[in-house]
Design a protein around this motif. Structure first.
Motif, PDB file in Angstrom:
ATOM      1  N   MET A  70      11.565  -0.775   9.070  1.00 30.52           N
ATOM      2  CA  MET A  70      11.353   0.594   8.574  1.00 30.52           C
ATOM      3  C   MET A  70      12.638   1.113   7.952  1.00 30.52           C
ATOM      4  SD  MET A  70       9.017   2.362  11.449  1.00 30.52           S
ATOM      5  CE  MET A  70       8.484   3.664  10.364  1.00 30.52           C
ATOM      6  N   PHE A  71      12.621   1.300   6.640  1.00 34.17           N
ATOM      7  CA  PHE A  71      13.867   1.704   5.992  1.00 34.17           C
ATOM      8  C   PHE A  71      13.645   2.658   4.823  1.00 34.17           C
ATOM      9  CE2 PHE A  71      12.384  -2.359   4.272  1.00 34.17           C
ATOM     10  CZ  PHE A  71      12.359  -2.115   2.915  1.00 34.17           C
ATOM     11  N   TYR A  72      14.719   3.366   4.493  1.00 35.33           N
ATOM     12  CA  TYR A  72      14.718   4.220   3.303  1.00 35.33           C
ATOM     13  C   TYR A  72      15.297   3.444   2.130  1.00 35.33           C
ATOM     14  CZ  TYR A  72      13.822   8.364   6.152  1.00 35.33           C
ATOM     15  OH  TYR A  72      13.262   9.298   6.977  1.00 35.33           O
ATOM     16  N   THR A  73      14.730   3.686   0.938  1.00 30.54           N
ATOM     17  CA  THR A  73      15.324   3.118  -0.272  1.00 30.54           C
ATOM     18  C   THR A  73      16.050   4.249  -1.006  1.00 30.54           C
ATOM     19  OG1 THR A  73      13.276   3.550  -1.469  1.00 30.54           O
ATOM     20  CG2 THR A  73      13.559   1.344  -0.563  1.00 30.54           C
ATOM     21  N   TRP A  78       1.847  -6.293   9.756  1.00 31.35           N
ATOM     22  CA  TRP A  78       2.441  -5.168   9.013  1.00 31.35           C
ATOM     23  C   TRP A  78       3.957  -5.400   9.008  1.00 31.35           C
ATOM     24  CZ3 TRP A  78       1.664   0.704  10.578  1.00 31.35           C
ATOM     25  CH2 TRP A  78       2.244   1.515   9.604  1.00 31.35           C
ATOM     26  N   VAL A  79       4.460  -5.902   7.893  1.00 35.68           N
ATOM     27  CA  VAL A  79       5.822  -6.416   7.872  1.00 35.68           C
ATOM     28  C   VAL A  79       6.859  -5.287   7.835  1.00 35.68           C
ATOM     29  CG1 VAL A  79       7.420  -7.990   6.704  1.00 35.68           C
ATOM     30  CG2 VAL A  79       4.966  -8.454   6.657  1.00 35.68           C
ATOM     31  N   SER A  80       6.679  -4.338   6.871  1.00 35.71           N
ATOM     32  CA  SER A  80       7.672  -3.267   6.797  1.00 35.71           C
ATOM     33  C   SER A  80       7.089  -1.999   6.175  1.00 35.71           C
ATOM     34  CB  SER A  80       8.893  -3.722   5.984  1.00 35.71           C
ATOM     35  OG  SER A  80       8.527  -3.831   4.634  1.00 35.71           O
ATOM     36  N   HIS A  81       7.786  -0.919   6.461  1.00 38.51           N
ATOM     37  CA  HIS A  81       7.407   0.378   5.870  1.00 38.51           C
ATOM     38  C   HIS A  81       8.661   0.992   5.243  1.00 38.51           C
ATOM     39  CE1 HIS A  81       5.358   4.200   5.354  1.00 38.51           C
ATOM     40  NE2 HIS A  81       6.421   4.799   5.862  1.00 38.51           N
ATOM     41  N   GLN A  82       8.515   1.520   4.040  1.00 40.19           N
ATOM     42  CA  GLN A  82       9.670   2.079   3.345  1.00 40.19           C
ATOM     43  C   GLN A  82       9.330   3.415   2.711  1.00 40.19           C
ATOM     44  OE1 GLN A  82      10.307   0.683  -0.619  1.00 40.19           O
ATOM     45  NE2 GLN A  82       8.854  -0.987  -0.382  1.00 40.19           N
ATOM     46  N   SER A 119       4.034  -1.159   3.465  1.00 43.57           N
ATOM     47  CA  SER A 119       3.566   0.166   3.058  1.00 43.57           C
ATOM     48  C   SER A 119       4.744   1.020   2.568  1.00 43.57           C
ATOM     49  CB  SER A 119       2.908   0.868   4.246  1.00 43.57           C
ATOM     50  OG  SER A 119       3.801   0.868   5.333  1.00 43.57           O
ATOM     51  N   ALA A 120       4.399   2.105   1.891  1.00 38.14           N
ATOM     52  CA  ALA A 120       5.438   3.032   1.418  1.00 38.14           C
ATOM     53  C   ALA A 120       4.999   4.470   1.661  1.00 38.14           C
ATOM     54  CB  ALA A 120       5.690   2.816  -0.067  1.00 38.14           C
ATOM     55  N   TRP A 121       5.949   5.325   1.887  1.00 35.82           N
ATOM     56  CA  TRP A 121       5.797   6.786   2.008  1.00 35.82           C
ATOM     57  C   TRP A 121       5.108   7.296   3.267  1.00 35.82           C
ATOM     58  CZ3 TRP A 121       8.989   9.525  -0.633  1.00 35.82           C
ATOM     59  CH2 TRP A 121       9.384   9.129  -1.905  1.00 35.82           C
ATOM     60  N   ASN A 122       3.769   7.225   3.309  1.00 36.51           N
ATOM     61  CA  ASN A 122       3.047   7.943   4.359  1.00 36.51           C
ATOM     62  C   ASN A 122       2.747   7.084   5.571  1.00 36.51           C
ATOM     63  OD1 ASN A 122       2.575  10.540   3.219  1.00 36.51           O
ATOM     64  ND2 ASN A 122       1.151   9.589   1.787  1.00 36.51           N
ATOM     65  N   THR A 123       3.162   7.520   6.734  1.00 36.08           N
ATOM     66  CA  THR A 123       2.633   6.926   7.964  1.00 36.08           C
ATOM     67  C   THR A 123       2.690   7.997   9.046  1.00 36.08           C
ATOM     68  OG1 THR A 123       2.695   5.045   9.469  1.00 36.08           O
ATOM     69  CG2 THR A 123       4.828   5.920   8.797  1.00 36.08           C
ATOM     70  N   PRO A 124       1.635   8.062   9.887  1.00 29.74           N
ATOM     71  CA  PRO A 124       1.641   9.111  10.905  1.00 29.74           C
ATOM     72  C   PRO A 124       2.711   8.839  11.968  1.00 29.74           C
ATOM     73  CG  PRO A 124      -0.519   8.049  10.728  1.00 29.74           C
ATOM     74  CD  PRO A 124       0.441   7.225   9.953  1.00 29.74           C
ATOM     75  N   GLU A 125       3.164   9.880  12.624  1.00 30.90           N
ATOM     76  CA  GLU A 125       4.147   9.706  13.695  1.00 30.90           C
ATOM     77  C   GLU A 125       3.605   8.762  14.750  1.00 30.90           C
ATOM     78  OE1 GLU A 125       6.346  14.055  13.465  1.00 30.90           O
ATOM     79  OE2 GLU A 125       5.541  13.362  15.392  1.00 30.90           O
ATOM     80  N   GLY A 126       4.417   7.803  15.130  1.00 30.10           N
ATOM     81  CA  GLY A 126       4.018   6.889  16.201  1.00 30.10           C
ATOM     82  C   GLY A 126       3.245   5.667  15.736  1.00 30.10           C
ATOM     83  N   ILE A 127       2.795   5.649  14.476  1.00 27.16           N
ATOM     84  CA  ILE A 127       2.092   4.467  13.957  1.00 27.16           C
ATOM     85  C   ILE A 127       3.106   3.705  13.086  1.00 27.16           C
ATOM     86  CG2 ILE A 127       0.096   3.624  12.629  1.00 27.16           C
ATOM     87  CD1 ILE A 127      -0.816   5.193  15.012  1.00 27.16           C
ATOM     88  N   TYR A 128       3.663   2.637  13.649  1.00 33.81           N
ATOM     89  CA  TYR A 128       4.749   1.933  12.984  1.00 33.81           C
ATOM     90  C   TYR A 128       4.470   0.432  12.893  1.00 33.81           C
ATOM     91  CZ  TYR A 128       7.161   6.312  14.015  1.00 33.81           C
ATOM     92  OH  TYR A 128       7.498   7.632  14.088  1.00 33.81           O
ATOM     93  N   PRO A 129       5.116  -0.257  11.962  1.00 35.57           N
ATOM     94  CA  PRO A 129       4.905  -1.704  11.807  1.00 35.57           C
ATOM     95  C   PRO A 129       5.232  -2.485  13.089  1.00 35.57           C
ATOM     96  CG  PRO A 129       6.187  -0.852   9.962  1.00 35.57           C
ATOM     97  CD  PRO A 129       6.034   0.263  10.936  1.00 35.57           C
ATOM     98  N   VAL A 169       0.826  -1.205   0.000  1.00 34.98           N
ATOM     99  CA  VAL A 169       0.000   0.000   0.000  1.00 34.98           C
ATOM    100  C   VAL A 169       0.864   1.261   0.000  1.00 34.98           C
ATOM    101  CG1 VAL A 169      -1.825   1.272   1.196  1.00 34.98           C
ATOM    102  CG2 VAL A 169      -1.684  -1.187   1.451  1.00 34.98           C
ATOM    103  N   ASP A 170       0.504   2.204  -0.877  1.00 35.51           N
ATOM    104  CA  ASP A 170       0.994   3.570  -0.746  1.00 35.51           C
ATOM    105  C   ASP A 170      -0.211   4.364  -0.246  1.00 35.51           C
ATOM    106  OD1 ASP A 170       1.744   6.180  -0.996  1.00 35.51           O
ATOM    107  OD2 ASP A 170       2.428   6.037  -3.067  1.00 35.51           O
ATOM    108  N   PRO A 171      -0.292   4.614   1.066  1.00 34.97           N
ATOM    109  CA  PRO A 171      -1.518   5.240   1.594  1.00 34.97           C
ATOM    110  C   PRO A 171      -1.761   6.602   0.968  1.00 34.97           C
ATOM    111  CG  PRO A 171      -0.106   4.468   3.357  1.00 34.97           C
ATOM    112  CD  PRO A 171       0.712   4.412   2.109  1.00 34.97           C
ATOM    113  N   ASN A 172      -3.001   6.829   0.580  1.00 27.60           N
ATOM    114  CA  ASN A 172      -3.363   8.105  -0.043  1.00 27.60           C
ATOM    115  C   ASN A 172      -3.042   9.257   0.907  1.00 27.60           C
ATOM    116  OD1 ASN A 172      -4.651   9.539  -2.211  1.00 27.60           O
ATOM    117  ND2 ASN A 172      -6.275   9.963  -0.753  1.00 27.60           N
ATOM    118  N   ASN A 173      -3.401   9.071   2.173  1.00 27.49           N
ATOM    119  CA  ASN A 173      -2.981  10.011   3.202  1.00 27.49           C
ATOM    120  C   ASN A 173      -2.567   9.200   4.422  1.00 27.49           C
ATOM    121  OD1 ASN A 173      -3.200  12.879   2.485  1.00 27.49           O
ATOM    122  ND2 ASN A 173      -5.306  12.305   1.982  1.00 27.49           N
TER     123      ASN A 173
END
Lengths: 337, 354
Positions: free
Chosen positions: B310-313, B136-140, B120-130, B96-100
């Motif tokens: 949680m990582f940057y590409t 929820w495996v990873s966020h990038q 997920s990619a790009w958007n996630t609110p502060e404090g809401i993490y995998p 998912v690339d969350p719309n917001n």
């Protein structure tokens, strides 16, 4: 005797009220021009670079698309309808035109024929949308919203995510060239205004549209072919949307569905700020011309003033409300729908 | 005779039951859902191509990609994901690339309840993490601060007098996190280059036509603009159109971010000084690869370290110098990755906001 005196007094008061109203209407019909003049004066004094030849050319360039769109929209609103199809349909026309002229994505190079084909498609779709409203008795607002979505879908399907860049030098010149300092696109827009003016003031069609907007039942009773007149309005709208899509694509140099976004409501705003009544029957294309300039000048000046983007939309909204309040007729005797 | 017909009926019923059982036993392919904003976006379609490349790396017929385009509508994104979950149960994975950003919470809860592994990619609110979830495996994300900084530095050095001049700033959509971070990067660069003056800062809302209009207004107002920092490629296309009308394209350097084909081409012609390709192929491909690895038990969210959650590409800074290499690897061919090497996409771990 008493009865007679009272009725003659009522008659006299009615006549006086009508006179007052017609005076007020005559006065109010000049209001959009006054609003435009006021804005130009205000911005000339406050915005650096606003009152300059360079910026005049700039405004003339930027008014072209809102002007063409509002010319199509004026007739629709004059007969008391609303149409939202331009968002998807304009995007579709722009997208397929870019795909048919010399471009980065297909091998086609149809030149001006591409524009003709896309315009015909636009007119046909608008006619179809109109027929669904007229014959199917469906609200124009809803039908046109649905048609807009359908056409946006087709537009995306046509270029599949990667918009075509226009490479045809003719269209590049059209987008960027000018004659006597006035951009070519502005001439097209002024031409559309001229045709609209003739349609409204010199043809039976123009009077019929006014009559329908004023009171459809009476118009029908005096023998006006309502359905045919309405269909013609949608045909003209199709021409205008087609031009908007084409001009949008030429201006940004590529065909994408976003060409249609943000053209509908500025045009409706231009029509209303110009003084045309949303419930139909009052106003006209000259009003919309002024309205299109008012909307464009506001946009232009806010950037020149360097208004922070965080408050720009809010400021724009407030100016529009003030402009509408100053320029439309809203006496006590009128019902606002 | 009667016994005969009973026997025939019995055989028929048995055969029918057998064939039904065989059909049921044949596993339905795993649904690999990709939820993003729009099929009209070239970059978002790179996610899909990446996910498809991953599916192609699996045995044929075992998985299939399903596109969920929300067309910029938060509710539609959540509803579409719920609909696929209702139809497929846990026989699916999701990227998912969350719309917001706030959409993440609803998606996380739906997947947690259904047992669907997702990334997920790009958007996630502060404090809401995998790290708070099992499925929820990873966020990038690409490091948007770095993007904003890199294009700014490239722009400043490309000015007629390198490191000195007057620039205009075309922001994207205000309050959108990608824009906010890219602007932070610009501010960092501005702090390092005190001789750069910002003439004006406007929001082009990521849209070509709006950016064109704003740039036209700038050109009417200012006699001299040395460069234009632009937060995305679509807006850069509009800015270059405005410059073309004045014969200034190629003379006033402009930046972009996203690496759209139009921008890549404009880097070639010199109309753009640089763009950054986010590499949606990598993001989409590894997004589903991580979810698949968790689903098949190759990795476990219980034991994964923070860097893998949680990582940057890495994006790819495309300038005139790096263009030939980019074209060779990303335009003339579609990148194919080794999806078994889950360390490959990680540029660096994200700094978590505690």
């Amino acid at each position: 005797m008493d009865q007679q005196a009272r009725s003659s007094r009522i008659g006299l008061e009615f006549a006086q009220e009508m006179k007052r109203q017609s005076q007020r209407e005559r006065f109010v019909s000049w209001a959009p021009l006054a609003v435009l003049a006021l804005l130009v004066l205000l911005f000339s004094l406050t915005a650096e670079g606003f009152f300059s030849l360079k910026n005049l050319q700039n405004v003339l360039n930027q008014v072209s698309i809102p002007l063409v769109m509002s010319m199509g929209m004026t007739f629709v609103i004059l007969m008391g309808s609303t149409d939202l199809s331009a968002e998807g349909l304009g995007g579709f026309v722009g997208s397929v035109t870019a795909l048919m002229v010399l471009n980065s994505k297909t091998t086609l190079d149809m030149g001006f024929l591409a524009v003709v084909i896309a315009m015909v498609a636009s007119v046909l779709v608008s006619a179809l949308s109109g027929l669904m409203h007229i014959k199917g008795k469906l609200p124009s607002f809803m039908v046109s919203y649905a048609v807009s979505n359908i056409m946006a879908g087709f537009a995306v399907l046509a270029y599949r995510g990667e918009p075509a860049l226009i490479r045809d030098p003719f269209f590049t010149v059209l987008a960027q060239g000018d004659f006597l300092g006035i951009p070519y696109l502005t001439f097209i827009a002024l031409g559309v205004f001229g045709v609209s003016y003739v349609l409204q003031t010199r043809t039976r069609f123009g009077s019929y549209v006014m009559a329908i907007g004023d009171n459809e039942a009476i118009a029908r009773n005096i023998g006006i072919n309502i359905d045919r007149t309405k269909l013609k309005v949608f045909l003209w709208l199709g021409v205008c949307i087609g031009l908007v899509g084409f001009m949008g694509a030429v201006r940004i140099g590529r065909g994408e569905v976003a060409i249609g976004s943000n053209v509908v409501f500025p045009a409706i705003t231009a029509v209303v700020v110009g003084g045309t009544s949303l419930s139909g029957g009052k106003g006209g294309v000259v009003h919309s011309l002024l309205g299109a300039f008012i909307v464009t000048v506001i946009n232009n000046a806010l950037v020149l003033l360097g208004v922070s983007p965080y408050v720009q939309q809010a400021v724009q909204g407030i100016i529009i409300i003030v402009a509408v309040a100053l320029s439309i007729q809203h006496g006590k005797s009128l019902i606002v729908k | 005779m009667k016994r005969m017909s009973k026997l025939v009926a019995l055989v028929l019923v048995t055969c029918t039951l057998l064939s039904c059982a065989a059909a049921a036993a044949q596993a339905e392919p795993l649904t690999v859902a990709v939820s993003m904003r729009s099929t009209a976006s070239e970059y978002h379609m790179q996610y899909v191509a990446g996910a498809q490349a991953f599916v192609d790396s699996l045995p044929a017929g075992t998985a299939e990609v399903q596109i969920l385009a929300c067309e910029g509508n938060d509710d539609k994104q959540i509803n579409d994901i719920n609909a696929v979950i209702a139809a497929k149960g846990d026989n699916m994975i999701l990227f998912v690339d969350p719309n917001n950003a706030p959409n993440i919470t609803a998606i996380a809860e739906a997947c947690e309840e259904a047992g669907v592994y997702w990334c997920s990619a790009w958007n996630t609110p502060e404090g809401i993490y995998p790290t708070s979830y099992k499925y929820w495996v990873s966020h990038q994300a690409c490091d948007a601060v770095k993007q904003g900084y890199d294009i700014a530095v490239t722009l400043f050095n490309a000015l007629p007098t390198p490191g000195k001049g007057k620039i205009c700033v075309m922001e994207g959509m205000l309050a959108n996190s990608a824009n906010t971070y890219r602007m932070q990067g610009l501010q960092q660069a501005l702090a390092e280059y005190p001789d750069i003056e910002v003439l004006d800062d406007q929001a082009g809302d990521w849209a070509t036509a709006k950016a064109l209009t704003i740039a036209e207004n700038w050109l009417a107002k200012y006699d001299q603009i040395d460069g234009i920092w632009c937060a995305c490629d679509d807006m850069a296309v509009g800015v270059v159109q405005a410059l073309k009308a004045k014969g200034l394209n190629g003379k006033v350097p402009v930046t972009g971010v996203d690496g759209t084909s139009a921008a890549i081409e404009m880097v070639g012609t010199g109309d753009l000084v640089c763009t950054i390709a986010n590499n949606g192929w990598l993001q989409g491909g590894y997004g589903v690869a991580y979810a698949y690895a968790a689903k098949t038990g190759k990795i476990s969210t219980d034991t994964m370290d923070l860097t893998h959650r949680m990582f940057y590409t890495n994006g790819y800074l495309v300038t005139k110098e790096t263009l030939p290499d980019y074209v060779k690897n990303f335009v003339d061919s579609t990148p194919v990755y080794d999806y078994n090497n889950l360390d490959f996409p990680i540029a660096k771990a994200m700094d978590l906001v505690k």
